[in-house]
Structure formats: C-alpha cells, structure tokens
Design a protein around this motif. Structure first.
Motif, short mmCIF file in Angstrom:
data_model
loop_
_atom_site.label_atom_id
_atom_site.label_comp_id
_atom_site.label_asym_id
_atom_site.label_seq_id
_atom_site.Cartn_x
_atom_site.Cartn_y
_atom_site.Cartn_z
N ASN A 1 -71.01 20.90 9.55
CA ASN A 1 -71.11 19.47 10.05
C ASN A 1 -71.71 18.73 8.83
O ASN A 1 -72.83 18.92 8.37
CB ASN A 1 -72.05 19.45 11.14
CG ASN A 1 -72.17 17.91 11.70
OD1 ASN A 1 -71.86 16.93 10.94
ND2 ASN A 1 -72.62 18.09 12.95
N GLU A 2 -70.98 17.56 8.49
CA GLU A 2 -71.34 16.89 7.55
C GLU A 2 -72.66 16.06 7.55
O GLU A 2 -73.28 15.53 6.63
CB GLU A 2 -70.26 15.89 6.95
CG GLU A 2 -69.01 16.72 6.63
CD GLU A 2 -68.04 15.91 5.96
OE1 GLU A 2 -68.22 14.66 5.40
OE2 GLU A 2 -66.91 16.24 5.38
N GLU A 3 -73.20 15.92 8.85
CA GLU A 3 -74.37 15.50 9.09
C GLU A 3 -75.52 16.13 8.76
O GLU A 3 -76.70 15.58 8.66
CB GLU A 3 -74.36 14.88 10.64
CG GLU A 3 -73.19 14.14 10.95
CD GLU A 3 -73.40 12.60 10.25
OE1 GLU A 3 -74.25 12.01 10.28
OE2 GLU A 3 -72.09 12.28 9.73
N ASN A 4 -75.31 17.37 8.79
CA ASN A 4 -76.35 18.48 8.68
C ASN A 4 -77.08 18.36 7.29
O ASN A 4 -76.38 18.27 6.19
CB ASN A 4 -75.87 19.71 8.93
CG ASN A 4 -76.83 20.97 8.77
OD1 ASN A 4 -77.48 21.07 7.70
ND2 ASN A 4 -77.19 21.54 9.88
N PRO A 5 -78.28 18.34 7.06
CA PRO A 5 -79.02 18.25 6.04
C PRO A 5 -78.65 19.26 4.88
O PRO A 5 -78.42 19.15 3.84
CB PRO A 5 -80.59 18.29 6.20
CG PRO A 5 -80.56 17.69 7.83
CD PRO A 5 -79.41 18.10 8.19
N ILE A 6 -78.56 20.65 5.43
CA ILE A 6 -77.81 21.79 4.49
C ILE A 6 -76.70 21.36 3.84
O ILE A 6 -76.69 21.69 2.85
CB ILE A 6 -78.32 23.03 5.41
CG1 ILE A 6 -79.49 23.17 5.72
CG2 ILE A 6 -77.75 24.21 4.51
CD1 ILE A 6 -79.78 24.33 6.94
N HIS A 7 -75.90 20.95 4.78
CA HIS A 7 -74.63 20.78 4.55
C HIS A 7 -74.42 19.72 3.52
O HIS A 7 -73.79 19.51 2.38
CB HIS A 7 -73.42 20.30 5.56
CG HIS A 7 -72.07 20.21 4.87
ND1 HIS A 7 -70.98 20.84 5.25
CD2 HIS A 7 -71.53 19.17 4.36
CE1 HIS A 7 -70.02 20.62 4.78
NE2 HIS A 7 -70.16 19.38 4.35
#
Lengths: 187, 187
Positions: free
Chosen positions: A111-117
DNA sequence: TATATACTATACAGTTCTGTATATTTTAAT
DNA sequence: ATTAAAATATACAGAACTGTATAGTATATA
C-alpha cells in the motif's frame, strides 16, 4: 547508540531478511538478541518504528560502503560509473549479503500510503538519484535515463539473488550495464 | 472450475497484491468474495494451497496472454524477441496490472525451503527460459545470457512499478532491452 | 553505601489468524 | 416431491502477535 539497541537492530535486520518482516515476531527478535520486550519497546515505540529504523540503517550502511569503495578507487567521474557495478557485484557476492531491505519491504507493504512502503520507495528513488549523479558527473547526456536503467538491472539482479542465492545474475547485469554505459558515454 | 472457487481465486489474487499475502486473512477473502470459510476450505486445503494456486493461475494467465500476442503479431522468430518488451509494456501499463505474483511471494517467503518460495523461484526460472527460447529461435548466440539480462530488466521494471505506480520504468527498460537485443543479434 | 537508571522476568490483556465443528438453508437432480 | 449435494451462518478452539503492567535484579555513579 546503546549496544542493546544496536544488537536489536542487527538481529531484526537478519531475521526480517531470512524469515520475512511480517513473519518475524518481536518475541523472536528479543529472544535471538538476548534481551526482553520491555527493552525493545524502550528503544522503539512500535514494531513499525523498528522496521523503519532497520531500513534506514541498512541503506545507510550500504551507501557508506559503496561511497568509500567509489571514492577510494576512482578519482575520475567516468571511472566511477564504469566501476559502479563491480562494487555491486562484490557486495552481492559477499557472504554477508542477505538482500535489499527496501525491495522486500515494498513487497510486504504494497500500500503506497503505508509509511514503510513510502520509506522503501524513497530509498529506491534516492539510490537511483545517486546513480544519476554519478552519470551526470561523467558528462553523460541522458544521465537520468541511464540511471534508471542501471537501477533496474540492480534491482532485478538483487531480486534474482534473493530468489536463488548464487544465481549468478549479477554477472550478467554487470555485462548489460557495461553495454548501456559505453553506449551512453559515446552517444 | 466451480464459479465460487474461481471467485475466491480472483479476489485472493487482488487482495494479495494490494494488501500483501501475509496481511490478508482468509476471513477478508471470503467476505470480499461473498462466501464463507467453509466453502473456501472445501476448495483449498489450506491458505498455503490457496496461495500456490493463485500464483499458478496468475502466471498461466499472463503466459497465455503473452503467447497470444507474440504468435498473433509476429511470424519471424527475430521479430518476436524484438517485440517482446512492447507487449510487456502494454501489459504493465494496462489498468488491470497489479504486479507479478512470484516477485512479491518470494519476498514474503524468503526461505528457500518454503513451497511458496520454491514455486516462485520455479516460475521466475521458467519465464527466463521462455525468453531464452525466443532468443534461441532468433539465432542469438548467447541466448541464455541475453534472456537473463532481459529477465532482469523485466523484474526490475515490475519491481519499480509495484513500488510506484506510473513510474515509467518500463519505457526505459524497453530502450535498454532494444540495445541489448540489437547487440546480441549483430554479435 | 545510597540512589537513580538500565535491564530482566513474567504475566497478561486484547486482537487477529487459521482451521474445524455443527446446524441450517439453498440448489439441483431424479 | 424427495433426496443428495452445495453453500451458508456462526461459533469456537488453539495458536500467535503486539504492546503493557508489575515486580524484581543488576549496574553505575555520587
């Protein structure tokens, strides 16, 4: 940095690579690191924060190592980009190589919203820009284009090596890189 | 194949790509698919088996699509490999593209003993061999070497696109592929 | 030696996950 | 209409996981 915090980072880095990030629990990390969860959560507010710090430290270590190699052995800019893949090969073929954090992390957190991503994506972009700087300093016309192509060979070769250790992919990536670099320097 | 089983496979494929494999529970899959766990476990003995079938179906669908494109538009072997990346680009840029299963799965299941990792590795190898066959039929000398290089560009570009949708990486991968293919045909 | 700090040991709350058990309802075939 | 098969609804066992609470132990500094 506290020795314990560092130990946790080292162990987490290894386990994330060998077992996967989501599949590695904090209980396992502290057991292997020889400490307790209370200590882990003293240094990291959450598992997500630990993952982010692992990613940052991994990329910093790799970049430092690569910079040193490049600056120590090459003075001319053109030499640097030509030897770039030699050092990548050396690094990938070293026994310590376990993979590239941002490649694996972006797959586990799509998920592009995820901080790790987002951090993974940022690190990939920054590494590409680093190659772009090398290409630019070597007076290559389409420096960004070449940088992108070399980064694809890099990520592809790392991916292949993560999938099958000892694949030998990096050797052919290097050959392809040479062709692309030579063509870009002439053109 | 039962419509329900197919629906479960379709939904699982989508969720595995958009949320990650380990992060997607079977409860979520059946809820989105509009069925129940009992039905899911009737068609799949375990989540692992479901993952394996998702991987196989995804790769089969892609290979079928690619074969059709290649055989429909090109007769000469040399043409096929030259147009190979055109179809990869078309596929990656299509709105339905969500990623490549074996790339993500191998990252989430890094252990080489794991059945999911093994299938991923096998699919990657088979795809490389498929490219090798195209190169061989085009009478390219080091067909396997070229195939490996093209597969690295492919996996690198897909990786880049999975990391940032609309990255445009595939365009530059195609350019690099053309250079490598042209060089291999001449040499 | 007194005291603050770092670390350990351990239990546990709360959630999530896989897989199953059980009973009921729908669907299809005879 | 009867019967077998397919699918649903729902609850739950058992495990794993994150994060916290609580109490005790080691360590270093003054």
């Amino acid at each position: 940095m506290s020795p314990l915090k560092d130990q946790i980072l080292v162990v987490a880095t290894d386990l994330f690579h060998t077992r996967g990030i989501n599949s590695t629990g904090v209980d396992t990390i502290v057991a292997v690191a020889g400490t307790t969860k209370m200590t882990l959560y003293k240094y990291f507010n959450s598992k997500e924060e630990l993952i982010l710090e692992v990613l940052q430290k991994s990329q910093q270590d790799f970049q430092s190592w690569l910079n040193e190699k490049l600056n120590l052995n090459s003075k001319k800019p053109a030499e640097k980009i030509q030897r770039f893949f030699d050092y990548i090969e050396e690094w990938v073929n070293s026994p310590e190589f376990i993979g590239v954090g941002f490649i694996k992390a972006s797959a586990e957190f799509p998920n592009e919203e995820n901080p790790i991503h987002q951090l993974s994506s940022q690190q990939s972009r920054e590494f590409r820009q680093f190659i772009g700087k090398l290409a630019n300093e070597a007076s290559i016309k389409d420096a960004d284009g070449l940088a992108l192509q070399l980064s694809l060979l890099f990520e592809g070769a790392v991916q292949a090596e993560q999938m099958k250790r000892g694949s030998g992919a990096i050797k052919y990536a290097k050959k392809a890189a040479k062709i692309l670099i030579d063509g870009a320097i002439k053109g």
